[in-house]
Design a protein around this motif. Structure first.
Motif, PDB file in Angstrom:
ATOM      1  N   MET A 275       0.834  -1.199   0.000  1.00 27.56           N
ATOM      2  CA  MET A 275       0.000   0.000   0.000  1.00 27.56           C
ATOM      3  C   MET A 275       0.870   1.251   0.000  1.00 27.56           C
ATOM      4  O   MET A 275       0.583   2.230  -0.701  1.00 27.56           O
ATOM      5  CB  MET A 275      -0.923  -0.008   1.218  1.00 27.56           C
ATOM      6  N   GLU A 276       1.938   1.221   0.779  1.00 32.83           N
ATOM      7  CA  GLU A 276       2.840   2.375   0.847  1.00 32.83           C
ATOM      8  C   GLU A 276       3.484   2.651  -0.512  1.00 32.83           C
ATOM      9  O   GLU A 276       3.594   3.814  -0.937  1.00 32.83           O
ATOM     10  CB  GLU A 276       3.922   2.131   1.889  1.00 32.83           C
ATOM     11  N   VAL A 277       3.918   1.598  -1.199  1.00 37.80           N
ATOM     12  CA  VAL A 277       4.572   1.781  -2.500  1.00 37.80           C
ATOM     13  C   VAL A 277       3.577   2.304  -3.528  1.00 37.80           C
ATOM     14  O   VAL A 277       3.905   3.174  -4.342  1.00 37.80           O
ATOM     15  CB  VAL A 277       5.217   0.458  -2.958  1.00 37.80           C
ATOM     16  N   TYR A 278       2.345   1.790  -3.512  1.00 36.46           N
ATOM     17  CA  TYR A 278       1.313   2.305  -4.411  1.00 36.46           C
ATOM     18  C   TYR A 278       1.059   3.790  -4.152  1.00 36.46           C
ATOM     19  O   TYR A 278       0.899   4.584  -5.094  1.00 36.46           O
ATOM     20  CB  TYR A 278       0.005   1.544  -4.216  1.00 36.46           C
ATOM     21  N   ALA A 279       0.990   4.171  -2.881  1.00 37.15           N
ATOM     22  CA  ALA A 279       0.737   5.574  -2.545  1.00 37.15           C
ATOM     23  C   ALA A 279       1.883   6.457  -3.021  1.00 37.15           C
ATOM     24  O   ALA A 279       1.663   7.501  -3.663  1.00 37.15           O
ATOM     25  CB  ALA A 279       0.532   5.726  -1.043  1.00 37.15           C
ATOM     26  N   ALA A 280       3.120   6.058  -2.730  1.00 35.59           N
ATOM     27  CA  ALA A 280       4.273   6.840  -3.168  1.00 35.59           C
ATOM     28  C   ALA A 280       4.305   6.959  -4.688  1.00 35.59           C
ATOM     29  O   ALA A 280       4.592   8.036  -5.234  1.00 35.59           O
ATOM     30  CB  ALA A 280       5.561   6.198  -2.662  1.00 35.59           C
ATOM     31  N   GLY A 281       3.997   5.868  -5.380  1.00 35.19           N
ATOM     32  CA  GLY A 281       3.986   5.900  -6.838  1.00 35.19           C
ATOM     33  C   GLY A 281       2.902   6.799  -7.401  1.00 35.19           C
ATOM     34  O   GLY A 281       3.114   7.506  -8.391  1.00 35.19           O
ATOM     35  N   SER A 282       1.732   6.797  -6.763  1.00 35.87           N
ATOM     36  CA  SER A 282       0.629   7.647  -7.227  1.00 35.87           C
ATOM     37  C   SER A 282       0.980   9.122  -7.120  1.00 35.87           C
ATOM     38  O   SER A 282       0.752   9.908  -8.048  1.00 35.87           O
ATOM     39  CB  SER A 282      -0.641   7.348  -6.419  1.00 35.87           C
ATOM     40  N   PHE A 283       1.541   9.518  -5.975  1.00 32.44           N
ATOM     41  CA  PHE A 283       1.921  10.924  -5.807  1.00 32.44           C
ATOM     42  C   PHE A 283       3.039  11.317  -6.776  1.00 32.44           C
ATOM     43  O   PHE A 283       3.086  12.460  -7.257  1.00 32.44           O
ATOM     44  CB  PHE A 283       2.364  11.178  -4.365  1.00 32.44           C
ATOM     45  N   ALA A 284       3.937  10.376  -7.076  1.00 34.24           N
ATOM     46  CA  ALA A 284       5.011  10.684  -8.022  1.00 34.24           C
ATOM     47  C   ALA A 284       4.478  10.790  -9.449  1.00 34.24           C
ATOM     48  O   ALA A 284       4.939  11.630 -10.232  1.00 34.24           O
ATOM     49  CB  ALA A 284       6.087   9.592  -7.953  1.00 34.24           C
ATOM     50  N   LYS A 285       3.503   9.982  -9.771  1.00 32.86           N
ATOM     51  CA  LYS A 285       2.963   9.958 -11.132  1.00 32.86           C
ATOM     52  C   LYS A 285       2.109  11.194 -11.424  1.00 32.86           C
ATOM     53  O   LYS A 285       2.119  11.715 -12.537  1.00 32.86           O
ATOM     54  CB  LYS A 285       2.125   8.683 -11.315  1.00 32.86           C
ATOM     55  N   TRP A 286       1.381  11.668 -10.398  1.00 33.69           N
ATOM     56  CA  TRP A 286       0.488  12.811 -10.579  1.00 33.69           C
ATOM     57  C   TRP A 286       0.793  13.878  -9.532  1.00 33.69           C
ATOM     58  O   TRP A 286       0.264  13.840  -8.420  1.00 33.69           O
ATOM     59  CB  TRP A 286      -0.965  12.359 -10.477  1.00 33.69           C
ATOM     60  N   PRO A 287       1.621  14.844  -9.838  1.00 33.32           N
ATOM     61  CA  PRO A 287       2.064  15.847  -8.857  1.00 33.32           C
ATOM     62  C   PRO A 287       0.934  16.679  -8.253  1.00 33.32           C
ATOM     63  O   PRO A 287       1.116  17.249  -7.173  1.00 33.32           O
ATOM     64  CB  PRO A 287       3.017  16.731  -9.675  1.00 33.32           C
ATOM     65  N   ALA A 288      -0.228  16.739  -8.921  1.00 30.47           N
ATOM     66  CA  ALA A 288      -1.325  17.551  -8.389  1.00 30.47           C
ATOM     67  C   ALA A 288      -2.129  16.827  -7.310  1.00 30.47           C
ATOM     68  O   ALA A 288      -2.934  17.459  -6.618  1.00 30.47           O
ATOM     69  CB  ALA A 288      -2.266  17.973  -9.527  1.00 30.47           C
TER      70      ALA A 288
END
Length: 218
Positions: free
Chosen positions: A135-148
Motif C-alpha cells: 500500500m505504501e509503494v502504491y501511494a508513493a507511486g501515485s503521488f510521483a505519477k500525478w504531482p497535483a
C-alpha cells in the motif's frame, strides 16, 4: 555469499518481500535466474482470477464467482470508469518512464480525479501484514505519477476473505514514503550478501533440496 553475476536493475514490492523472506531464494531467482518450475495451484488460481476481473472491468466478461460479495461495488467502479491492469515504471528519482526503470509496479485498478486517486489490488488467499508495505509503494507511486494529487486511497481486496483493507495517504506522507522506499529499494539492488534463511516456508520453496541445500526439513 557474494554475488558475482549481473545484479537486477529494477525492483518490485514482491521482489523486496522475497528478499526479506529469504535472501538466498531471491539470489537464485533474480540473480542466478533459476526457473521456479510450474506455478503452484494457488498462484495459478490467483492469475486466472485477475484475468477474469480485468475482463469484467473492461466490459468483456462476467464477474467471477469469487468476487460476488463485491458485486455492487465493482459494478459501480466499472460505471465510474476505473482503469484495470496498468504497469507503472519509475526512475530512481521517481519520474514516470516507459522504460524498465528502477521501480516497477502493476495496479489492478485505479481511478484519478484532479486531486485524488484510488488504487485497488486484488488478493486471493490469506491476509498478510506485509501487504501494508505494498500500500505504501502504491501511494508513493501515485503521488510521483500525478504531482497535483493531494490524497490517495489504497485498497487491498481480499476476495476469499470478503474483506477490504484501506489506507489513506496525504501528499506529505507520500513524500516521506518515497524517501523510505528509495532507501529500501536501493539497499535491495545493491545487496551483495544473500544468506539462506531456513524456515517453515522452505516447504513451499521450489529450490529446496535442489539448488538449495539449506532448507529446513518440514
Amino acid at each position: 555469499m557474494t554475488a558475482t553475476l549481473e545484479r537486477p536493475g529494477h525492483w518490485t514490492i514482491s521482489r523486496y518481500h522475497l528478499f526479506t523472506q529469504c535472501p538466498f531464494r531471491y539470489y537464485l531467482r533474480h540473480i542466478e535466474k533459476h526457473d521456479e518450475g510450474p506455478k503452484s495451484e494457488a498462484l495459478d488460481r490467483g492469475i486466472r482470477t485477475h484475468d477474469k476481473l480485468e475482463k469484467f472491468f473492461l466490459g468483456k466478461g462476467p464477474l467471477p464467482r469469487v468476487a460476488k460479495e463485491f458485486a455492487e461495488e465493482y459494478l459501480n467502479l466499472r460505471v465510474a470508469g476505473v482503469v484495470p491492469e496498468q504497469l507503472w515504471t519509475f526512475t530512481k528519482s521517481w519520474k514516470p518512464t516507459k522504460q524498465r526503470g528502477w521501480l516497477v509496479m502493476k495496479t489492478d485498478l485505479y481511478k484519478r480525479s484532479k486531486n485524488e486517486a484510488l488504487v485497488v489490488d486484488f488478493k486471493t488467499g490469506k491476509i498478510y501484514d506485509k501487504n501494508i508495505e505494498q500500500m505504501e509503494v502504491y501511494a508513493a507511486g501515485s503521488f510521483a505519477k500525478w504531482p497535483a494529487l493531494q490524497h490517495v486511497r489504497v485498497e487491498l481486496h481480499y476476495l476469499d476473505k470478503k474483506h477490504i483493507k484501506e489506507g489513506e495517504f496525504t501528499r506529505k506522507q507520500g513524500v516521506e514514503l518515497r524517501d523510505k522506499w528509495t532507501e529500501l529499494g536501493n539497499t535491495l539492488l545493491a545487496a551483495e550478501e544473500f544468506p539462506p534463511n531456513p524456515s517453515p516456508l522452505c516447504g513451499w520453496c521450489p529450490y529446496a533440496g535442489k539448488q538449495c541445500r539449506f532448507a529446513m526439513q518440514t
